[in-house]
Design a protein around this motif. Structure first.
Motif, PDB file in Angstrom:
ATOM      1  N   PRO A   6       0.569  -1.150  -0.607  1.00  9.20           N
ATOM      2  CA  PRO A   6       0.258  -0.076  -0.066  1.00  9.20           C
ATOM      3  C   PRO A   6       1.018   1.159  -0.302  1.00  9.20           C
ATOM      4  O   PRO A   6       1.505   1.596   0.635  1.00  9.20           O
ATOM      5  N   ARG A   7       0.451   2.418  -0.595  1.00 11.32           N
ATOM      6  CA  ARG A   7       1.024   3.440  -0.496  1.00 11.32           C
ATOM      7  C   ARG A   7       0.289   4.787  -0.043  1.00 11.32           C
ATOM      8  O   ARG A   7      -0.632   3.947   1.509  1.00 11.32           O
ATOM      9  N   THR A   8       1.948   5.472   0.533  1.00  8.71           N
ATOM     10  CA  THR A   8       1.112   6.671   1.533  1.00  8.71           C
ATOM     11  C   THR A   8       1.331   7.758   0.497  1.00  8.71           C
ATOM     12  O   THR A   8       1.668   7.574  -0.210  1.00  8.71           O
ATOM     13  N   ASN A   9       1.170   9.061   0.911  1.00  9.59           N
ATOM     14  CA  ASN A   9       1.149  10.192   0.652  1.00  9.59           C
ATOM     15  C   ASN A   9       2.767  10.467  -0.075  1.00  9.59           C
ATOM     16  O   ASN A   9       2.815  11.105  -1.321  1.00  9.59           O
ATOM     17  N   SER A  10       3.550   9.576   1.293  1.00 14.41           N
ATOM     18  CA  SER A  10       4.613  10.051   0.429  1.00 14.41           C
ATOM     19  C   SER A  10       5.568   8.898  -0.844  1.00 14.41           C
ATOM     20  O   SER A  10       4.849   8.667  -0.986  1.00 14.41           O
ATOM     21  N   SER A  11       6.252   9.844  -1.064  1.00 16.38           N
ATOM     22  CA  SER A  11       7.300   8.922  -2.250  1.00 16.38           C
ATOM     23  C   SER A  11       7.806   7.829  -1.946  1.00 16.38           C
ATOM     24  O   SER A  11       8.748   7.611  -0.912  1.00 16.38           O
ATOM     25  N   PRO A  12       7.628   6.979  -2.122  1.00 15.38           N
ATOM     26  CA  PRO A  12       7.393   4.973  -2.139  1.00 15.38           C
ATOM     27  C   PRO A  12       9.697   5.480  -2.593  1.00 15.38           C
ATOM     28  O   PRO A  12       9.897   4.241  -1.837  1.00 15.38           O
ATOM     29  N   TRP A  13      10.200   6.192  -3.193  1.00 14.88           N
ATOM     30  CA  TRP A  13      11.330   6.218  -3.395  1.00 14.88           C
ATOM     31  C   TRP A  13      12.581   6.871  -1.622  1.00 14.88           C
ATOM     32  O   TRP A  13      13.517   6.105  -1.517  1.00 14.88           O
ATOM     33  N   LEU A  14      11.395   7.599  -1.284  1.00 14.56           N
ATOM     34  CA  LEU A  14      11.875   8.032   0.620  1.00 14.56           C
ATOM     35  C   LEU A  14      11.916   6.899   1.509  1.00 14.56           C
ATOM     36  O   LEU A  14      12.496   6.774   2.195  1.00 14.56           O
ATOM     37  N   THR A  15      10.822   5.996   0.915  1.00 18.96           N
ATOM     38  CA  THR A  15      10.893   4.625   1.881  1.00 18.96           C
ATOM     39  C   THR A  15      11.504   3.942   1.605  1.00 18.96           C
ATOM     40  O   THR A  15      12.648   3.282   2.708  1.00 18.96           O
ATOM     41  N   ILE A  16      12.346   3.669   0.015  1.00 21.77           N
ATOM     42  CA  ILE A  16      13.326   2.780   0.186  1.00 21.77           C
ATOM     43  C   ILE A  16      15.029   3.177   0.643  1.00 21.77           C
ATOM     44  O   ILE A  16      15.825   2.712   0.803  1.00 21.77           O
ATOM     45  N   ALA A  17      14.912   4.468   0.569  1.00 21.15           N
ATOM     46  CA  ALA A  17      15.924   5.112   0.800  1.00 21.15           C
ATOM     47  C   ALA A  17      15.607   5.041   2.406  1.00 21.15           C
ATOM     48  O   ALA A  17      16.753   5.228   3.231  1.00 21.15           O
ATOM     49  N   VAL A  18      14.898   4.898   3.648  1.00 22.67           N
ATOM     50  CA  VAL A  18      14.655   5.006   4.220  1.00 22.67           C
ATOM     51  C   VAL A  18      15.007   3.237   4.606  1.00 22.67           C
ATOM     52  O   VAL A  18      15.774   3.017   5.850  1.00 22.67           O
ATOM     53  N   LEU A  19      14.281   2.252   4.136  1.00 24.17           N
ATOM     54  CA  LEU A  19      14.900   0.742   4.504  1.00 24.17           C
ATOM     55  C   LEU A  19      16.664   0.645   4.192  1.00 24.17           C
ATOM     56  O   LEU A  19      17.367  -0.213   4.827  1.00 24.17           O
ATOM     57  N   CYS A  20      16.853   0.922   3.206  1.00 24.98           N
ATOM     58  CA  CYS A  20      18.467   1.376   2.692  1.00 24.98           C
ATOM     59  C   CYS A  20      19.650   1.758   3.762  1.00 24.98           C
ATOM     60  O   CYS A  20      20.723   0.665   3.956  1.00 24.98           O
ATOM     61  N   ILE A  21      19.388   2.813   4.266  1.00 28.71           N
ATOM     62  CA  ILE A  21      19.512   4.047   4.918  1.00 28.71           C
ATOM     63  C   ILE A  21      20.067   2.683   6.506  1.00 28.71           C
ATOM     64  O   ILE A  21      21.232   2.265   7.589  1.00 28.71           O
ATOM     65  N   GLY A  22      18.661   1.785   6.724  1.00 25.87           N
ATOM     66  CA  GLY A  22      18.580   1.586   7.579  1.00 25.87           C
ATOM     67  C   GLY A  22      19.505  -0.111   7.921  1.00 25.87           C
ATOM     68  O   GLY A  22      19.867  -0.472   9.231  1.00 25.87           O
TER      69      GLY A  22
END
Length: 493
Positions: A6-22
């Motif tokens: 499911p999507r949020t209002n944020s960019s999915p690439w921001l999500t990818i960035a958070v996951l990859c930085i983690g």
């Protein structure tokens, strides 16, 4: 692979960035500590025999909890599990930095390993299901591959910088602000999802068996180098760990709601990808560990200089994983990229086996490391795409945990086996009258050749088990899920 998350209002690439930085933060922590161990020993007063537990106290819970954490992500939501793990990891890191004695640091490192396992177990599952478009899937998995491999390469450098210019405490302190930011941004950017519910797979006995078995197996492996493979401890605990894991597998075959559905392994792609990763990571640890030792103990580099020496491989992995792998996979397919990458990795280890006692970094190490970076940058995204592409979104968490478990066990076993051969070869050359540097190099050369053998075996296994798909037509969007899988290759869930 199914519908994206499911999507949020944020960019999915921001999500990818958070996951990859983690992911990078967690991988960095596994490597950053090694460089700082002498400083930790001086700062706290660790005894020589207990110093290894600064590493082992983290590795044991990390390797033991990945499967359980991955399954919990499927049941209660991967977002919840990831953010909980990051918060626990960051808090434990802060406590590690403030530790003042052996017992407290070891205890906090154990908690840090728990948090790392909880967070990282679900990351690949979320990354792989974020996009339904094949090229974006490949790009996202490429970013994850860079975070995993690049973090390992940058770890020694960052550890050297923090230890030399600040102090050892900062190798832990640095995680706290990063983790806090990841949690705050992740709460807004990572899509909310409903898990299947604990009633769909709360196999408590199975969870106990696999967690105890995996922790005991990792403990037996990492401590075998200290107590010996033929010691009573190893010969008693090793079979017990295997017995617990076998008991877990048997239970999964008969329990109504298994923690790990064995039907997953009916997928040739998932099974082969995990076997290939096990063998490939077993070899790759040879570069990170014995390559560092060669640069320091034979070429005479300082820890900081040795860390800088690994920057080029991180740059190459980043360039290939983030810039080219998705396009190459889209154009040529995953299997050709996987096999091409593994051929390059084998070639890199063979090049390292010709390293000289009076060699130079620019001639004896740099070219091989660049070839290694190119090979891993091509192979890792393709390998992960092949494995995760055969899994439904509902099982992505457990599949992600399985990949991480395979990586941890492969690395632990590979490094232990290589270390045993290195020690035997070095001792033999020393007794034969070789200089210390020549004896060490003889051991490292053997390790590089054995590592090449591991990856070559992975290449043969992959070629035998991974089916060849027809190339996508020019009117079809190719990539990770462009070709419909063979019905025999789909897991029965």
């Amino acid at each position: 692979m199914g519908q994206p998350a499911p999507r949020t209002n944020s960019s999915p690439w921001l999500t990818i960035a958070v996951l990859c930085i983690g992911q990078m933060m967690i991988v960095l922590d596994q490597n950053i500590v090694n460089v700082a161990l002498p400083a930790v020993q001086r700062g706290i007063g660790f005894s020589e025999e207990n110093l290894v537990w600064v590493v082992n106290a983290y590795v044991i819970p990390f390797g033991g909890l990945l499967l359980l954490a991955g399954r919990l992500g499927d049941l209660i939501g991967r977002r919840t599990v990831f953010l909980t793990g990051i918060a626990l990891f960051a808090a434990a890191s802060l406590l590690c930095g403030f530790a003042t004695n052996e017992a407290s640091l070891i205890a906090f490192r154990f908690v840090q390993g728990v948090g790392g396992a909880i967070a990282s177990a679900c990351i690949l599952g979320m990354v792989a299901t974020m996009f339904s478009e094949p090229r974006k899937q490949a790009q996202a998995i490429g970013a994850y591959s860079f975070a995993s491999a690049g973090g390992g390469a940058v770890g020694p450098l960052l550890g050297g910088v923090l230890t030399e210019y600040l102090n050892w405490n900062w190798i832990f302190f640095i995680n706290a602000p990063i983790g806090a930011v990841l949690v705050l941004v992740g709460l807004r950017s990572i899509p909310k999802e409903r898990g299947q519910g604990l009633g769909k797979g709360t196999d408590f006995l199975g969870a106990l068996l696999v967690t105890a078995g995996m922790m005991l197996l990792v403990y037996t492996i990492v401590d075998a180098e200290q107590v010996g493979w033929g010691s009573v401890q190893t010969l008693a605990l090793g079979p017990l760990a295997v017995l617990l894991i076998v008991g877990f597998v048997v239970r999964q075959a008969v329990v109504a709601q298994p923690l790990l559905p064995l039907g997953l392994f009916r997928s040739r792609s998932l099974t082969a990808a995990n076997i290939v990763q096990f063998m490939m990571i077993a070899g790759m640890f040879g570069l990170l560990f014995f390559g560092t030792l060669y640069v320091q103990r034979v070429l005479g580099y300082s820890p900081l200089e040795a860390g800088l020496g690994f920057v080029p491989i991180a740059v190459v992995i980043a360039t290939v994983s983030l810039g080219f792998s998705a396009r190459l996979i889209t154009r040529f397919g995953q299997r050709p990229m996987l096999f091409s990458g593994m051929v390059l990795i084998v070639a890199s280890f063979v090049m390292l086996s010709f390293a000289r006692v009076d060699g130079t970094y620019a001639v004896d190490f740099l070219p091989a490391s660049l070839v290694m970076g190119l090979g891993f940058g091509l192979a890792a995204p393709a390998m992960m795409g092949l494995g995760m592409g055969a899994v439904s979104p509902q099982e992505a968490g457990i599949a992600s945990g399985l990949f991480n478990t395979t990586q941890q066990i492969g690395g632990a076993i590979g490094l232990t086996v290589l270390s045993a051969f290195v020690t035997a070869r070095t001792d033999s050359l020393t007794q034969a009258g070789e200089s210390e540097a020549a004896a060490l190099l003889g051991g490292y050369r053997l390790a590089f050749l054995l590592a090449a053998g591991f990856v070559l075996a992975a290449l043969v296994i992959g070629a035998a088990m991974l089916r060849t798909s027809p190339r996508p037509s020019e009117h079809e969007e190719p990539g990770l899920t462009a070709v419909a899988p063979d019905p025999k290759d789909v897991p029965v869930l």
